[in-house]
Design an enzyme around this catalytic site. Structure first.
Site, short mmCIF file in Angstrom:
data_model
loop_
_atom_site.label_atom_id
_atom_site.label_comp_id
_atom_site.label_asym_id
_atom_site.label_seq_id
_atom_site.Cartn_x
_atom_site.Cartn_y
_atom_site.Cartn_z
N SER A 7 -41.34 0.95 -33.40
CA SER A 7 -41.39 0.52 -34.80
C SER A 7 -41.78 -0.95 -34.81
O SER A 7 -41.56 -1.67 -33.83
CB SER A 7 -40.05 0.76 -35.51
OG SER A 7 -38.99 0.18 -34.79
N GLU A 9 -42.10 -4.69 -37.11
CA GLU A 9 -41.59 -5.44 -38.26
C GLU A 9 -42.61 -6.49 -38.71
O GLU A 9 -43.19 -7.19 -37.88
CB GLU A 9 -40.27 -6.13 -37.87
CG GLU A 9 -39.64 -6.88 -39.02
CD GLU A 9 -38.24 -7.35 -38.66
OE1 GLU A 9 -37.44 -6.53 -38.17
OE2 GLU A 9 -37.97 -8.53 -38.87
N HIS A 257 -38.18 -1.86 -31.20
CA HIS A 257 -38.58 -2.39 -32.51
C HIS A 257 -39.18 -3.77 -32.27
O HIS A 257 -38.49 -4.68 -31.79
CB HIS A 257 -37.34 -2.49 -33.41
CG HIS A 257 -37.62 -3.03 -34.78
ND1 HIS A 257 -38.10 -2.26 -35.82
CD2 HIS A 257 -37.49 -4.29 -35.29
CE1 HIS A 257 -38.23 -3.01 -36.91
NE2 HIS A 257 -37.88 -4.24 -36.61
P1 FAD Z 1 -23.17 -9.00 -41.32
O1 FAD Z 1 -23.16 -7.72 -40.59
O2 FAD Z 1 -22.53 -9.02 -42.67
O3 FAD Z 1 -22.47 -10.08 -40.37
C1 FAD Z 1 -22.57 -11.46 -40.67
C2 FAD Z 1 -21.41 -12.21 -40.01
O4 FAD Z 1 -20.19 -11.90 -40.70
C3 FAD Z 1 -21.16 -11.84 -38.54
O5 FAD Z 1 -20.73 -12.99 -37.87
C4 FAD Z 1 -20.03 -10.80 -38.62
O6 FAD Z 1 -19.28 -10.75 -37.43
C5 FAD Z 1 -19.23 -11.34 -39.80
N1 FAD Z 1 -18.54 -10.29 -40.55
C6 FAD Z 1 -19.02 -9.10 -40.94
N2 FAD Z 1 -18.10 -8.42 -41.65
C7 FAD Z 1 -16.99 -9.21 -41.71
C8 FAD Z 1 -15.71 -9.08 -42.29
N3 FAD Z 1 -15.38 -7.99 -42.98
N4 FAD Z 1 -14.84 -10.10 -42.17
C9 FAD Z 1 -15.17 -11.24 -41.47
N5 FAD Z 1 -16.37 -11.41 -40.89
C10 FAD Z 1 -17.27 -10.41 -41.02
N6 FAD Z 1 -32.46 -11.89 -42.73
C11 FAD Z 1 -33.08 -11.94 -43.91
O7 FAD Z 1 -32.78 -12.82 -44.74
N7 FAD Z 1 -34.06 -11.05 -44.26
C12 FAD Z 1 -34.43 -10.04 -43.42
O8 FAD Z 1 -35.30 -9.25 -43.77
C13 FAD Z 1 -33.77 -9.95 -42.16
N8 FAD Z 1 -34.05 -8.94 -41.30
C14 FAD Z 1 -33.35 -8.82 -40.12
C15 FAD Z 1 -33.59 -7.71 -39.30
C16 FAD Z 1 -32.88 -7.55 -38.12
C17 FAD Z 1 -33.14 -6.34 -37.26
C18 FAD Z 1 -31.93 -8.53 -37.71
C19 FAD Z 1 -31.19 -8.40 -36.42
C20 FAD Z 1 -31.68 -9.63 -38.54
C21 FAD Z 1 -32.37 -9.77 -39.75
N9 FAD Z 1 -32.12 -10.84 -40.62
C22 FAD Z 1 -32.78 -10.92 -41.83
C23 FAD Z 1 -31.15 -11.87 -40.26
C24 FAD Z 1 -29.74 -11.57 -40.81
O9 FAD Z 1 -29.78 -11.52 -42.20
C25 FAD Z 1 -28.83 -12.68 -40.32
O10 FAD Z 1 -28.62 -12.56 -38.94
C26 FAD Z 1 -27.51 -12.81 -41.06
O11 FAD Z 1 -26.90 -14.03 -40.65
C27 FAD Z 1 -26.50 -11.70 -40.79
O12 FAD Z 1 -26.87 -10.52 -41.37
P2 FAD Z 1 -26.08 -9.17 -41.00
O13 FAD Z 1 -26.63 -8.11 -41.86
O14 FAD Z 1 -26.06 -8.97 -39.55
O15 FAD Z 1 -24.61 -9.60 -41.51
#
Ligand code: FAD
Length: 277
Positions: A7, A9, A257
């Site tokens: 895939s 990106e 990916h």
């Molecule tokens: P989460 O899974 O919410 O985690 C964020 C942080 O919060 C982590 O440290 C986690 O341990 C902590 N956490 C989670 N749940 C809890 C809880 N209940 N209590 C306390 N702490 C918690 N960014 C963009 O802006 N746009 C994109 O299109 C984009 N695409 C991406 C694609 C991939 C494959 C990856 C790996 C990253 C991408 N990112 C993108 C970056 C991503 O948005 C950042 O890494 C962001 O900081 C974290 O997103 P997440 O969805 O992993 O967050």
């Protein structure tokens, strides 16, 4: 038939020139028959239209397109509107993220973590979407501890994700260990390695610093020693990343990916060296 599911990106281009360049990149990568391609989304909705336009352009070619969607800085109402828009266009695959709030942008929004976004998507749209989430083999830079990050990863999978894509890494053992640890927490969805081709030293170091991915010292020092010699940087980068991918493929990972950064050459060369055609 490709030996491995691929895939790719992309990010949404901001100019017509960028749109044309991305079309050329997609045309060059299409023969590799990706399972799907995805398009990033600017936190707070800054690229909302660009993400939609890019995804619809891709879907026109008959390729499965997955928009990214981040919840930080957004209201439930605006997220619902975006989901409905994707549904109305028949988009059934989505990458659900928290995102990072750009500095100076005020409110966190109504959903704090990706796990809440996944639960929201499931509550709003049932089984319509195939949901991907992010995973961090070297742990998310803001996480309290590796074990807390793993638990948070498991939480968002249990909220309804179908599979995960990792942050890029250059140390395969970090990935293998992460997958083992996630399995012990009951995570049974595919965890697909995210692959960053190396084409530019300073950009790689900047990105890696921001997202908490480690560039091994021997790789960084070799790249640095090439200075402005882009040919040598690219050749070395191809060797390093192809070697990493080969190790992952040999270990039967569920797919690769590629973070293409909207360029085709490095991704295509690596895939071809792995035997994809
Ligand atoms: P989460 O899974 O919410 O985690 C964020 C942080 O919060 C982590 O440290 C986690 O341990 C902590 N956490 C989670 N749940 C809890 C809880 N209940 N209590 C306390 N702490 C918690 N960014 C963009 O802006 N746009 C994109 O299109 C984009 N695409 C991406 C694609 C991939 C494959 C990856 C790996 C990253 C991408 N990112 C993108 C970056 C991503 O948005 C950042 O890494 C962001 O900081 C974290 O997103 P997440 O969805 O992993 O967050």
């Amino acid at each position: 038939m490709n030996p491995i599911e691929l895939s790719f990106e992309f990010f949404p281009p901001k100019t017509q020139e960028g749109v044309d360049k991305l079309r050329a990149t997609r045309a060059e990568l299409a023969p590799l028959k990706p399972k799907f391609v995805s398009c990033t989304f600017g936190a707070g909705g800054s690229t909302q239209q660009g993400t939609l336009d890019t995804v619809l352009d891709i879907a026109k070619d008959g390729i499965e397109a997955a928009p990214h969607l981040s919840c930080v800085g957004s209201s439930k109402e605006s997220l619902r509107a975006i989901l409905n828009e994707y549904r109305s266009h028949g988009i059934r695959h989505i990458v659900a993220l928290r995102g990072d709030l750009p500095s100076g942008m005020g409110s966190v929004g109504e959903l704090r973590y990706a796990s809440e976004l996944v639960a929201f998507i499931r509550a709003e749209t049932g089984d319509w979407f195939n949901i991907e989430v992010a995973a961090y083999p070297e742990y998310h830079p803001q996480s309290r501890s590796p074990s807390a990050d793993l638990e948070n990863f498991a939480r968002k999978v249990k909220a309804g994700a179908n599979s995960a894509i990792t942050q890029y890494f250059f140390n395969a053992d970090a990935y293998f260990r992460f997958v083992d640890d996630a399995r012990k927490l009951g995570v049974d969805v595919p965890i697909v390695p995210g692959i960053m081709p190396i084409t530019n030293f300073s950009q790689l170091m900047r990105f890696s610093d921001m997202c908490g991915a480690e560039v091994p010292r021997w790789v960084a020092r070799r790249l640095e020693s090439f200075g402005d010699d882009l040919e040598s940087i690219r050749a070395f980068g191809l060797d390093v990343v192809t070697g990493l991918c080969q190790r992952l493929v040999d270990a039967k990972v569920p797919g690769l990916h590629f973070y293409t950064l909207n360029g085709a050459v490095a991704t295509r060369t690596i895939c071809e060296r792995l035997g994809a055609q």
